[in-house]
Design a protein around this motif. Sequence first.
Motif: not given
Lengths: 582, 597
Positions: A206-218
Amino acid sequence: MAKGRTGGLKLVYDFWRRHIPLAVLLVVLTAFASAVAVAFPYLLRLIIDGIKSEITGRKLLSYVLILSGFGLARAVADVLLPFIRGRTNERFQWEVRSGVFSRLLYFDYRFTNRFPSGDAMERLDHDLQELSWFACSGIFRFVAGALLALFTLVMLLRMNWLLTLVTVVPVSLGVFGWLRLGPKIYGLFMRWREQIAEINNQLQSAFAGIRLVKAFVTADGMSRRFTETLNRRVGLAVRETRFEARLQVLYMAIAELALLLVLWVGGGLVIARRLTLGEFVAFNVYQLMLLPTMFDIGNLFVTGRRARGAEERIRELVSEDFSIRRGAAELNPVPGEIRLERVTFSYEQVPVVRNVSMVIPPGRKIGIAGTVGSGKSTLLRLILRLMEPDAGMVKLNSTDIRELNLTAYRQLFGYAPQEPVLFSDTLRNNILFGRQADEARLWELLQLVQLDGDVREFAQGLDEPLGERGTGLSGGQKARVALARALLTQPEIVILDDATSGLDADTEQEFFARLFTALPDRTFIIVSHRLKVLSACDYIYVLDRGEISEQGTPAELLSRSGLYYRLYERQLLREELEKLDS
Amino acid sequence: MFHGEFMPPEEEERAQGRAIDYLRRLWPFFSPYLGRIVAAGLLLLVSSGLSLLGPVLLKRAIDVNLARGDLRGLAVTSLLYLAVQAGIFAATYFQLVWLAQVGERGAANLKRRLFEHILKLPMSFFDQNPSGRLISRVESDTEALKMLFTRTSVVLLQSGLMLVGMSVIMGITSWRLYLLVAMLLPPFVLAFYLFQKKVRPVYLEVRRRVADINNLVVEALRGLPVIQVFNQEGNFAARMDRLNRQKFTGELKASYLWYAVWFLVDFGELLGIGLVLAVGGSWALKGALTVGTLVLFISYISQLFAPLRAISDQINIMQRAFASAERALKILDQQPEPAGRITGPLGFNRAIEFERVWFAYEGEEYVLRDINLRIGRGEKVALVGETGGGKSSLIGLILKFYRPQQGKILFDGIDLQEIDNDSLRRLTGFVPQEVVLFPGTVLDNLRLFDQAVAPEQVIRAAERVRIDESIRRFAQGYDTPVTEAGANLSLGERQLLAFARALVRDPQILILDEATSAVDPHTEQLIQEGLRELLAGRTAIIIAHRLATIQLVDRIVVVHKGRIAEQGTHEELLRKDGIYARFFRLQFVEQEARTDG
């Protein structure tokens, strides 16, 4: 390392073979401590029976003094033994870690490819700690427990057989119970560890992929999932605690039951005058002493299993010898010519260097050019004998370098790799790197690599600590330190593996100009992407997919429209782009 | 499990703030379990009280039952003892289990809160904090706090109760003898205190050496070729040996102190027992004291020092727990990303416009300078330029990962900063350069844990980018864990997975950071077909690294040194013979040659 056992726990076995006197001392001391411990209740019994039979005050005092003497001896043994055991655990850890590490230092890329450095670190830290406890404490606590139980049994039998039986049965139950339940606890512990690993994985991703987590509002979905995992973990932890609490209560019950049995049966015997009050109290104390040995005796087998796993993980690091054979032949003192003859090297069945032949005459500047991944760095490593070719050979003055004394051979070289390697130490030690040089020489070097200005600004100058707990250097500064290290001894042959790419073009050119003036008669092997650097060389080899596609003087190569020329064109384009301001 | 990066241990082990403030802030995470906490506390009281009764009953057995030869009385005493023990067992069991539940749940609450909060923090926070550090915040620090609640509090309470209880009972039984014993205590308390003060820096030193050793292992293995070329193997072995010796001596020093205290306790016990036997014994001989009282005192004395030591042990643990609390709470104090006020389902109708936008990650080091750019609805734009030129920063601004220092970004004419982050991001599909897979199944990864998305919707998306077949190859299909699937999927297939993930959301705006890695022609073909499917009917902003991709877009924007240098179609820009023309020759001509060959 000593030959001997090859099976499980070899490291422990070898350790004790190296320390036989210590083992003897520990056995003797353990036996002594157990004997003293066993004598203590016996004396207590004499005193209490004495009081009952109304002995004189003087006699009582002498008993008390003797008891105190034994008590003191017991106290000393109680402190000394765990101390020696703890010290030996540490000693074991020290010897094994230093031993394994010093072997790893001679291993080549095959090792580092198989074991990531973090993995090796874990094994030499946590696994070794687990093993080192077992190596001495685990074993000798068992010995102490077993001896104490044995001696106690003898003393009890001398007093009363019935009460002995009553004392021993619950303790034996405890030992067998622990043998059965201990592994279960271990199993729960392993599942617990898996849970932690899962949580860590989730956090990490989750921390390493934070951009994706944010961009996908997940974030909501992620935390729902995290909560589920946490709940599972809470469930597991509570189950584990329940199991442990039950176990704890069970053991408390065994202990209390045992004490109660002694109280009851013993009390009956006292009333029936078949047991003195002193004996009764002594039984009580013996019982209290016996109870903790339940764990020490059973534990050998429980922790032994874990220790075996840990030992295997440590030994796996050195199970295969990845070191490079060190030749013996002395080196010819004349400046050397290096010659590569049809050298081939494959990594995981993929050829990286193919059939390369080249000559590097003394005192010449040899450039190596090529696209990314064309095998340039590997070629240099083959020359430095950091790896062995699969076919063909590298020769120094017509001797196969495999025959040469490796230390002496490597002393010919100064080497700066593509990625500067710095260690958590002072700047001075990073440059000296185990060699000697006076202050003036160091400053001369700093000037050569154009680091002198920066060093003057460091609070502690050359003694500035770098790395982990010290100053962080910029990429360019690191590259300069690595260059200074490579040039310190004015080596015969200087190998620079694109080591100056961290410097800007002008600085780089100035550096080479000064370098060639400072070391006019040395051999240089220079990998670079910058054409300005290459064009200052006497001769250039161009690599393409592991093979030499072209060679010649810079001027010759430019006049052909081969790979070198294309690289040259690209370089020009890049420079043009660099200069263009939008 | 190890996560790649080596992390040095945190140095600050003493919290800066006040313990009571931390407890007050942490309390809400544990307060839902107030009932359990109170019950466990009461049980602790009961079990401590009951366990004090053991020696009392032993005294009764000796002085009353045995002295009178009363076998029935002895049986009663034994049964009483049994009852007391049963009470202790029950109380201990429930107290242990309940407190564990409270501790685990409370820690889980805190972990969840931290995790949720961290995910909401601005991107700059993640730039400054490596994920390893954040993991220890969520995991290790909360575990340390859990120990504070489940272990430290119990030990302190229990030890305190035992000390007081034993003193009271001994005092009642024989206050004269008790005074004698009590005289021993103050010097021991002082000794424990001094021990703690001395041992703390020693332990810190040992922990530092362990960190140094681990650091040396990692550094040496990473720098092995350099060590070998410079013939430094021996020196590094010596260095390791030196660190090991320092750790060894540190541990020894700690254990000297430790065993000195241990010895002191043994000695104190002995002194106590000796005193009781000598003085009490002589009183007993005179008939002033019973043998049972002597036995009671002896049993208590051997239990008297353990609680003292336990309390002093907990002091260290407490200090470290508070340092953990401080670190965790500091994270909760961080401000989350600023969210805009315009929320709700948005539509994208006209254009995204950059108006004189300047942006720097830090201070005045601008990576984007004076950007003016308009991307109309339905337009497909490729961003092209050298690495570090500012392309990624540009898409970071559109996704509101960062906000510009100067200028405005308009979304259908509204300032982007006014628009709620999540509402905006729901309109977009993002495909980053590296395919990120989260632990979970393939399905989880495609819908990113959003239960509202039906599996059929996911499968349809997978079919459209033609990854469906590859997924169905797995025995568990869409329910295959990605750890397994990831290893069995090629680079290209993973890329398609990322496409499908974006497609599931049917985004109006697609933002794609193309992978740079070279792939074989077949995979290239697959990716291009997938990409075409993904782009159909959408607005797209693509950081392009492939020639084929450039040929798909309507317009190319050249980002060079933080500025927009050129814009236009491929042909226009080539004719212009400016930056794009050169960049094209540098980056794409080789590709062309490779795919043709």
